[in-house]
Design a protein around this motif. Structure first.
Motif, PDB file in Angstrom:
ATOM      1  N   UNK A   1      47.911  46.285  47.993  1.00  0.00           N
ATOM      2  CA  UNK A   1      49.228  45.676  47.798  1.00  0.00           C
ATOM      3  C   UNK A   1      49.688  44.976  49.080  1.00  0.00           C
ATOM      4  N   UNK A   2      49.461  45.625  50.235  1.00  0.00           N
ATOM      5  CA  UNK A   2      49.866  45.038  51.510  1.00  0.00           C
ATOM      6  C   UNK A   2      49.143  43.717  51.770  1.00  0.00           C
ATOM      7  N   UNK A   3      47.826  43.701  51.541  1.00  0.00           N
ATOM      8  CA  UNK A   3      47.042  42.491  51.776  1.00  0.00           C
ATOM      9  C   UNK A   3      47.399  41.406  50.760  1.00  0.00           C
ATOM     10  N   UNK A   4      47.657  41.796  49.530  1.00  0.00           N
ATOM     11  CA  UNK A   4      48.063  40.818  48.507  1.00  0.00           C
ATOM     12  C   UNK A   4      49.369  40.135  48.917  1.00  0.00           C
ATOM     13  N   UNK A   5      50.340  40.920  49.339  1.00  0.00           N
ATOM     14  CA  UNK A   5      51.628  40.351  49.770  1.00  0.00           C
ATOM     15  C   UNK A   5      51.452  39.481  51.008  1.00  0.00           C
TER      16      UNK A   5
ATOM     17  N   UNK B   1      58.406  32.520  48.721  1.00  0.00           N
ATOM     18  CA  UNK B   1      58.698  33.944  48.796  1.00  0.00           C
ATOM     19  C   UNK B   1      59.279  34.500  47.506  1.00  0.00           C
ATOM     20  N   UNK B   2      60.080  33.690  46.811  1.00  0.00           N
ATOM     21  CA  UNK B   2      60.681  34.189  45.577  1.00  0.00           C
ATOM     22  C   UNK B   2      59.670  34.335  44.443  1.00  0.00           C
ATOM     23  N   UNK B   3      58.461  33.743  44.611  1.00  0.00           N
ATOM     24  CA  UNK B   3      57.430  33.840  43.575  1.00  0.00           C
ATOM     25  C   UNK B   3      56.408  34.935  43.865  1.00  0.00           C
ATOM     26  N   UNK B   4      56.339  35.365  45.128  1.00  0.00           N
ATOM     27  CA  UNK B   4      55.300  36.319  45.527  1.00  0.00           C
ATOM     28  C   UNK B   4      55.366  37.640  44.754  1.00  0.00           C
ATOM     29  N   UNK B   5      56.549  38.296  44.676  1.00  0.00           N
ATOM     30  CA  UNK B   5      56.581  39.576  43.949  1.00  0.00           C
ATOM     31  C   UNK B   5      56.135  39.449  42.497  1.00  0.00           C
ATOM     32  N   UNK B   6      56.529  38.349  41.842  1.00  0.00           N
ATOM     33  CA  UNK B   6      56.148  38.154  40.447  1.00  0.00           C
ATOM     34  C   UNK B   6      54.653  37.974  40.267  1.00  0.00           C
ATOM     35  N   UNK B   7      54.014  37.249  41.196  1.00  0.00           N
ATOM     36  CA  UNK B   7      52.569  37.033  41.116  1.00  0.00           C
ATOM     37  C   UNK B   7      51.819  38.349  41.325  1.00  0.00           C
ATOM     38  N   UNK B   8      52.258  39.125  42.317  1.00  0.00           N
ATOM     39  CA  UNK B   8      51.603  40.401  42.603  1.00  0.00           C
ATOM     40  C   UNK B   8      51.785  41.369  41.431  1.00  0.00           C
ATOM     41  N   UNK B   9      53.013  41.484  40.957  1.00  0.00           N
ATOM     42  CA  UNK B   9      53.285  42.390  39.833  1.00  0.00           C
ATOM     43  C   UNK B   9      52.569  41.921  38.569  1.00  0.00           C
ATOM     44  N   UNK B  10      52.549  40.600  38.369  1.00  0.00           N
ATOM     45  CA  UNK B  10      51.872  40.054  37.197  1.00  0.00           C
ATOM     46  C   UNK B  10      50.381  40.326  37.225  1.00  0.00           C
ATOM     47  N   UNK B  11      49.759  40.168  38.393  1.00  0.00           N
ATOM     48  CA  UNK B  11      48.334  40.457  38.524  1.00  0.00           C
ATOM     49  C   UNK B  11      48.038  41.923  38.270  1.00  0.00           C
ATOM     50  N   UNK B  12      48.923  42.791  38.776  1.00  0.00           N
ATOM     51  CA  UNK B  12      48.774  44.231  38.551  1.00  0.00           C
ATOM     52  C   UNK B  12      48.848  44.536  37.058  1.00  0.00           C
TER      53      UNK B  12
ATOM     54  N   UNK C   1      45.273  58.750  37.161  1.00  0.00           N
ATOM     55  CA  UNK C   1      46.418  58.100  37.810  1.00  0.00           C
ATOM     56  C   UNK C   1      46.034  57.226  38.982  1.00  0.00           C
ATOM     57  N   UNK C   2      45.294  57.768  39.933  1.00  0.00           N
ATOM     58  CA  UNK C   2      44.941  57.005  41.126  1.00  0.00           C
ATOM     59  C   UNK C   2      44.000  55.854  40.784  1.00  0.00           C
ATOM     60  N   UNK C   3      43.139  56.064  39.783  1.00  0.00           N
ATOM     61  CA  UNK C   3      42.232  54.994  39.373  1.00  0.00           C
ATOM     62  C   UNK C   3      43.026  53.818  38.807  1.00  0.00           C
ATOM     63  N   UNK C   4      44.036  54.109  38.003  1.00  0.00           N
ATOM     64  CA  UNK C   4      44.875  53.056  37.439  1.00  0.00           C
ATOM     65  C   UNK C   4      45.599  52.279  38.529  1.00  0.00           C
ATOM     66  N   UNK C   5      46.135  52.991  39.502  1.00  0.00           N
ATOM     67  CA  UNK C   5      46.868  52.326  40.586  1.00  0.00           C
ATOM     68  C   UNK C   5      45.956  51.389  41.382  1.00  0.00           C
ATOM     69  N   UNK C   6      44.785  51.877  41.736  1.00  0.00           N
ATOM     70  CA  UNK C   6      43.876  51.078  42.555  1.00  0.00           C
ATOM     71  C   UNK C   6      43.322  49.896  41.767  1.00  0.00           C
ATOM     72  N   UNK C   7      42.987  50.124  40.493  1.00  0.00           N
ATOM     73  CA  UNK C   7      42.468  49.033  39.671  1.00  0.00           C
ATOM     74  C   UNK C   7      43.518  47.942  39.499  1.00  0.00           C
ATOM     75  N   UNK C   8      44.753  48.336  39.232  1.00  0.00           N
ATOM     76  CA  UNK C   8      45.832  47.361  39.101  1.00  0.00           C
ATOM     77  C   UNK C   8      46.088  46.608  40.393  1.00  0.00           C
TER      78      UNK C   8
ATOM     79  N   UNK D   1      46.680  36.761  43.504  1.00  0.00           N
ATOM     80  CA  UNK D   1      47.112  35.954  44.652  1.00  0.00           C
ATOM     81  C   UNK D   1      46.024  34.960  45.042  1.00  0.00           C
ATOM     82  N   UNK D   2      44.779  35.414  45.050  1.00  0.00           N
ATOM     83  CA  UNK D   2      43.668  34.533  45.387  1.00  0.00           C
ATOM     84  C   UNK D   2      43.559  33.399  44.362  1.00  0.00           C
TER      85      UNK D   2
END
Length: 447
Positions: free
Chosen positions: A34-38, A48-59, A303-310, A318-319
């Motif tokens: 998440x840190x590297x994506x942001x 900047x106003x689009x970044x959270x949406x792109x990250x959350x959308x990709x997740x 749980x942790x697998x879902x978080x990391x995969x997302x 982002x890429x």
């Protein structure tokens, strides 16, 4: 926004930052991704106003494809393990292939299974065999993960009716039957070299336990009574057979009510859900633990697998948004290199940069496919070279990287050395086979 070659520099630096945070700073992979994506989104110049949406959308978009699958897969695997079914299947593989060749057996099994079943689903379903086979043979977990992962991704990338290769055949206007035949011919040596031989080589560099970073299922199970080999195999095959209903119903009964019904049952999420329910009913007499305990352990592990995969999907989004893929396309079209090699490199770079074999196949074939005749190569050979390029170089922006990492119970360096490098070797082997086939151009049908 940043454009041109600077995009590639930023992409490389973002991967370096990710490895630094995980390997050196020991930051949890979910937080690091998440840190590297942001950070990457900000450096590239995405508003900047689009970044959270792109990250959350990709997740979210990533979990749309694999979220339910991972949860159900962990529960399914937990019940198989608790009943002793995984142990029985491991014994069957050993009996069929022998101790030394058991990774080859798993690789070939993976290659066959991944033709009708998506990579993520197939790896989740079969991953329970890895630890059991490793314990029985003393062969490194890394060897089995490499064999299974590479076997799955080879057919996922090369053999229709898997969606990616199917689209490549369509975009190159190749005869589908011949494309499947030559895809299988290319897939077999790729699986054996990249999955089995390289897997055995890299596995010897690690302790046979795999020095696992984290157990997906932490408890050991003692079955109440012994389950039969035939029932164990049928239970493992159940979700695969149900998914096959979807594939064949579309081919045999297109646009019919029967096709709709079988397509629903054969949807990967529905098929695995049905399989979980059947497993709970059928396997309970063999399980010496309460269902509630198994549910809790499985869900905690998922749980942790879902978080990391997302989070891997968020980084990939982002890429994609950065335009790296478009820049690579423009740059590579001016390169003066052999057509088949160009198609391979083109697909390989898109695979690495975009984190998706299917996207790389669709993008590359849509651009080069219509040009096959003008480029002086047959459509089938061009399509096979494109497919070979999509096999390897899975990086942390690929959700499949984290599925292999967590379900394979490997550390990050082991995942890179086994899965990423093994896939790359398999891709090169497949390309070599394509070149060998090209020597018979005009002799073999379609070439």
């Amino acid at each position: 926004m940043v454009t041109g070659n600077l995009l590639i520099v930023i992409f490389i630096l973002s991967l370096a930052a990710l490895f630094f945070l995980i390997l050196k700073m020991k930051l949890e992979p979910f937080l690091a991704l998440i840190a590297v994506a942001l950070g990457t989104a900000v450096v590239i110049g995405i508003p900047l106003n689009e970044v959270p949406g792109i990250v959350a959308g990709g997740f979210g978009n990533t979990l749309v494809g694999v979220g339910i699958l991972i949860g159900l897969g962990v529960i399914f695997g937990t019940f198989l393990a608790a009943s002793g079914a995984i142990e029985k299947i491991a014994q069957a593989v050993l009996k069929a292939f022998g101790k030394e060749k058991s990774p080859a057996g798993l690789a070939i099994t993976g290659t066959a299974v991944s033709i009708p079943v998506f990579f993520d689903a197939a790896f989740v379903i079969l991953s329970g065999l890895i630890k059991s086979l490793s314990k029985k043979t003393g062969i490194s977990i890394v060897s089995f993960v490499t064999a299974l992962g590479v076997g799955l991704i080879v057919s996922h990338s090369m053999i229709a009716p898997t969606p990616g290769p199917l689209i490549v055949a369509e975009n190159t206007q190749s005869d589908l039957g011949l494309f499947i035949l030559y895809g299988i011919i290319c897939a077999i040596p790729a699986t054996l070299v990249g999955g089995y031989l390289y897997g055995m080589f890299i596995g010897k560099r690690f302790n046979h336990s795999g020095e696992i970073e984290e157990e997906v299922v932490t408890s050991e199970f003692t079955p109440k009574k012994e389950i039969s080999t035939s029932l164990s195999l049928w239970m493992l095959a159940l979700p695969i057979l149900l998914i096959l209903l979807n594939t064949f119903s579309k081919l045999l009964f297109p646009d019919t009510t029967l096709s709709l019904v079988l397509g629903f049952i054969g949807d990967k999420n529905v098929a695995l859900f049905i399989s979980v329910i059947v497993a709970i009913i059928v396997l309970t007499p063999y399980i010496n633990k309460s269902k509630q305990t198994l549910y809790t352990e499985a869900i905690n592990s998922a749980g942790i697998i879902l978080l990391i995969t997302g989070a891997g999907g968020a980084f990939g989004a982002v890429i994609n948004q950065s335009g790296i893929g478009d820049h690579l396309i423009t740059t590579m079209q001016s390169w003066s290199i052999p057509v088949l090699l160009l198609a391979f490199i083109f697909s390989q770079i898109l695979r690495a940069s975009l984190g998706s074999a299917t996207v790389a196949l669709v993008t590359t074939s849509s651009i080069l496919g219509p040009l096959a005749i003008d480029l002086g190569v047959t459509p089938i050979l061009l399509g096979l070279a494109i497919c070979a390029g999509a096999i390897g170089l899975s990086l942390p922006n690929d959700s499949g990287f984290w599925v292999v990492n967590k379900f394979g119970k490997l550390t990050i360096p082991q995942t890179l050395k086994a899965w990423t490098v093994g896939g790359f070797i398999a891709g090169l082997t497949a390309l070599t086979t394509v070149y060998i086939l090209s020597l018979f151009s005009g002799i073999l049908p379609g070439l």
